[in-house]
Design an enzyme around this catalytic site. Sequence first.
Site, PDB file in Angstrom:
ATOM      1  CE1 TYR A  69      75.615 -12.106 115.262  1.00 54.48           C
ATOM      2  CE2 TYR A  69      73.566 -11.528 116.030  1.00 54.48           C
ATOM      3  CZ  TYR A  69      74.407 -11.604 115.186  1.00 54.48           C
ATOM      4  OH  TYR A  69      73.947 -11.230 113.649  1.00 54.48           O
ATOM      5  CG  ASP A 106      85.173 -17.297 111.121  1.00 55.52           C
ATOM      6  OD1 ASP A 106      86.053 -16.614 110.990  1.00 55.52           O
ATOM      7  OD2 ASP A 106      84.695 -18.356 110.202  1.00 55.52           O
ATOM      8  CG  HIS A 136      79.488  -9.173 106.607  1.00 57.37           C
ATOM      9  ND1 HIS A 136      79.207 -10.113 105.831  1.00 57.37           N
ATOM     10  CD2 HIS A 136      79.459  -7.916 105.561  1.00 57.37           C
ATOM     11  CE1 HIS A 136      78.726  -9.842 104.676  1.00 57.37           C
ATOM     12  NE2 HIS A 136      79.024  -8.215 104.639  1.00 57.37           N
ATOM     13  CB  CYS A 171      78.248   6.176 127.617  1.00 55.01           C
ATOM     14  SG  CYS A 171      77.932   5.092 126.614  1.00 55.01           S
TER      15      CYS A 171
HETATM   16  P1  OAD Z   1      77.102 -18.607 102.196  1.00 54.87           P
HETATM   17  O1  OAD Z   1      76.409 -19.683 103.118  1.00 54.87           O
HETATM   18  O2  OAD Z   1      76.040 -18.028 101.334  1.00 54.87           O
HETATM   19  O3  OAD Z   1      77.951 -19.482 100.982  1.00 54.87           O
HETATM   20  C1  OAD Z   1      78.852 -20.285 101.493  1.00 54.87           C
HETATM   21  C2  OAD Z   1      79.680 -20.990 100.353  1.00 54.87           C
HETATM   22  O4  OAD Z   1      80.591 -21.672 100.537  1.00 54.87           O
HETATM   23  C3  OAD Z   1      78.553 -21.545  99.256  1.00 54.87           C
HETATM   24  O5  OAD Z   1      79.028 -21.170  97.949  1.00 54.87           O
HETATM   25  C4  OAD Z   1      79.380 -23.387  99.385  1.00 54.87           C
HETATM   26  O6  OAD Z   1      79.212 -23.879  98.232  1.00 54.87           O
HETATM   27  C5  OAD Z   1      80.880 -22.769  99.742  1.00 54.87           C
HETATM   28  N1  OAD Z   1      81.544 -23.979 100.607  1.00 54.87           N
HETATM   29  C6  OAD Z   1      80.937 -24.882 101.407  1.00 54.87           C
HETATM   30  N2  OAD Z   1      81.814 -25.868 101.759  1.00 54.87           N
HETATM   31  C7  OAD Z   1      83.007 -25.105 101.481  1.00 54.87           C
HETATM   32  C8  OAD Z   1      84.335 -25.586 101.467  1.00 54.87           C
HETATM   33  N3  OAD Z   1      84.740 -26.569 102.362  1.00 54.87           N
HETATM   34  N4  OAD Z   1      85.256 -24.850 100.892  1.00 54.87           N
HETATM   35  C9  OAD Z   1      85.074 -23.923  99.959  1.00 54.87           C
HETATM   36  N5  OAD Z   1      83.755 -23.457  99.827  1.00 54.87           N
HETATM   37  C10 OAD Z   1      82.602 -24.142 100.473  1.00 54.87           C
HETATM   38  O7  OAD Z   1      77.980 -17.733 102.811  1.00 54.87           O
HETATM   39  P2  OAD Z   1      78.683 -16.332 102.509  1.00 54.87           P
HETATM   40  O8  OAD Z   1      78.718 -16.179 100.963  1.00 54.87           O
HETATM   41  O9  OAD Z   1      79.916 -16.019 103.181  1.00 54.87           O
HETATM   42  O10 OAD Z   1      76.307 -11.668 106.239  1.00 54.87           O
HETATM   43  O11 OAD Z   1      77.445 -15.512 102.844  1.00 54.87           O
HETATM   44  C11 OAD Z   1      77.561 -14.070 102.877  1.00 54.87           C
HETATM   45  C12 OAD Z   1      76.921 -13.274 103.828  1.00 54.87           C
HETATM   46  O12 OAD Z   1      75.475 -13.669 103.981  1.00 54.87           O
HETATM   47  C13 OAD Z   1      77.397 -13.753 105.059  1.00 54.87           C
HETATM   48  O13 OAD Z   1      78.598 -13.034 105.364  1.00 54.87           O
HETATM   49  C14 OAD Z   1      76.313 -13.378 106.068  1.00 54.87           C
HETATM   50  C15 OAD Z   1      75.194 -13.723 105.187  1.00 54.87           C
HETATM   51  O14 OAD Z   1      74.027 -13.410 105.520  1.00 54.87           O
HETATM   52  C16 OAD Z   1      75.760 -11.236 107.466  1.00 54.87           C
HETATM   53  O15 OAD Z   1      75.392 -12.037 108.155  1.00 54.87           O
HETATM   54  C17 OAD Z   1      75.734  -9.786 107.235  1.00 54.87           C
END
Ligand code: OAD
Length: 269
Positions: A69, A106, A136, A171
């Site tokens: 992290y 982020d 998250h 704590c």
């Molecule tokens: P993902 O990595 O699963 O998906 C990212 C999405 O962004 C994909 O559908 C890509 O096609 C799209 N993408 C890539 N570049 C892009 C751009 N320039 N503009 C727009 N879209 C773009 O990420 P999340 O859907 O955010 O959870 O993932 C959901 C959760 O899964 C996260 O919050 C995290 C992860 O495990 C935890 O850590 C709890």
Amino acid sequence: MGEVRELREAARILKDARSVLVLTGAGISAESGVPTFRGPEGLWRNHRPEELATPEAFARDPRLVWEWYEWRRRLVEACDPNPAHHALARAAMTRPGMRILTQNVDGLHDRAAREEAERLRPDAEQAAAATPLELHGSVLRARCTSCQERVPLTEPLDTSHRDTLPRCDGCRALLRPDVVWFGEALDPAILDEAFHLAEEADLCLVIGTSAVVQPTASLPRVTQSNGGRVIEINPEPTPLTMTADLSLRATAVEAVPGIVAAPRGGAEA
Ligand code: OAD
């Protein structure tokens, strides 16, 4: 429908909407240099979530989890919000009825909101509207494993030994990253608000998420089943693409600033 026409259609739907829920995922920060999770260079391609992002992983090896992290915190601290984050922050501040709900940890929506607030000098209500709801959590904060007190992380942490890991000022228990891990429940207050916003929304604007992680992935359906519309912005199709009212194959920076720039009730897009 051609791309420009789709962008115009999206701008028109947004302009006509009274209440808008903007739901974002890692893709909105991709053009800021933050890696996504499931893409070709995604974090889950090279790291196993169960070794780094679960309560069991932290119980087993808190030093390793903190090291990961800290690496992610340094990475996002070196990135800047992009024009999509800024356009959304401005829109949330200047048009009533828009809220930003993010799965991202982020802090870039929040930074964009603070930077826009410096420029636009909004009143307290407008500033609050642009403050994102973080489903998250955030890698920029820690939380006490005992008393749950939250603290911002501003200085580098020493993750070289278990003994040097950060502790609660109150704590003295170990601090942990203030993020939601696999197997953990989302904050019920934020989740309730998210579902309420999805129900109320005339439009759910879904940007840069693979739409596979529940319960967040079901929010656009909630909007649609209450009569609202869904617009997706993603360069790749997702499970949402088939059911979205409009799905734009574009990056966040290509599409978002143009779509949200038109003020509500303003000139034709
Ligand atoms: P993902 O990595 O699963 O998906 C990212 C999405 O962004 C994909 O559908 C890509 O096609 C799209 N993408 C890539 N570049 C892009 C751009 N320039 N503009 C727009 N879209 C773009 O990420 P999340 O859907 O955010 O959870 O993932 C959901 C959760 O899964 C996260 O919050 C995290 C992860 O495990 C935890 O850590 C709890």
